[in-house]
Design an enzyme around this catalytic site. Sequence first.
Site, PDB file in Angstrom:
ATOM      1  N   HIS A   1       0.836  -1.215   0.000  1.00  0.00           N
ATOM      2  CA  HIS A   1       0.000   0.000   0.000  1.00  0.00           C
ATOM      3  C   HIS A   1       0.868   1.261   0.000  1.00  0.00           C
ATOM      4  O   HIS A   1       0.561   2.243  -0.678  1.00  0.00           O
ATOM      5  CB  HIS A   1      -0.869   0.055   1.261  1.00  0.00           C
TER       6      HIS A   1
ATOM      7  N   GLN B   1      -9.146  -6.689 -10.743  1.00  0.00           N
ATOM      8  CA  GLN B   1      -9.773  -5.475 -10.184  1.00  0.00           C
ATOM      9  C   GLN B   1      -9.340  -4.238 -10.971  1.00  0.00           C
ATOM     10  O   GLN B   1     -10.164  -3.396 -11.345  1.00  0.00           O
ATOM     11  CB  GLN B   1      -9.371  -5.348  -8.716  1.00  0.00           C
TER      12      GLN B   1
END
Length: 287
Positions: free
Chosen positions: A40, A158
Amino acid sequence: MSQLQTVDSVPALRAQINDWRQQDLRIGFVPTMGNLHAGHLALVKRALELSDRVVVSVFVNPMQFGPNEDYDSYPRTLAEDCDKLTQAGAHLLFAPPVDAVYSRDMQNTTRVEVPGISDELCGHYRPGFFVGVATVVAKLFNMVQPDLAVFGEKDFQQLTIIRRMVDELSMPVEIVGAPIVREADGLAMSSRNAYLSPAEREIAPRLYEILCRTVDALRSGEQDAEPLARRAEQELVAAGFRPDYVEFRHGNTLATAQSGDDDLVLLAAAWLGDRTRLIDNIHFINQ
Ligand code: PAF
């Protein structure tokens, strides 16, 4: 180090975004479900390179979890996430409660579906998952109104679905893909790696090893894509995984790979034990 501001309501978020817009600042966005790791933080770093202000959302989205999935037990670590985002230099953390995102019950709310591709690969094994993802990402885009948004290539399907949604709904957001971040032994970073037992953690890097070998075999012309993917599944079973799928697909559209395609991705999802479903992929040019 910049100051991290935290907001949990859409009006407070909008007030800050409007202020930045008036200063003509470029806004980058990184949507997450929290429990942040180096993968992240690499997305945040990329957003900081490409924009003047970076907004990160932490929202465990109930709509993308199936009835028997881990919504309740999904790790929620907001205090640690705040520290990591401060260190990383993000400017704003948006961490809304569920009712700030879903004002009605989720069965009856407006939803966004990218047809076809949402029902294949992971979508086949997790029905409704990509409708949940597309819906929440569309909502977050409307709330944050970023110039660009950064997504990890680990969630390759995704990313493909979000690119299509943005294109087909003419959303004014540039979508940026960022490379997979791996542990030293090759395992792709994921919040769900924390579910692995020590014995499963030993086995887990074999997924990437098997994918690398399979891509090398295709590139060297050893066999066609289909038998190589089936062989990779057998190798995963022998290593102790329960594979959902291993498939070569077109790297841009995710259509079934055809002989002669040069832009390819090898995608896999496999269970280790009853709790942890790992996904990984290798995107490559086959020449
Ligand atoms: O990749 C994720 O963490 C989630 O699917 C996302 C994009 C934040 C939507 O909830």
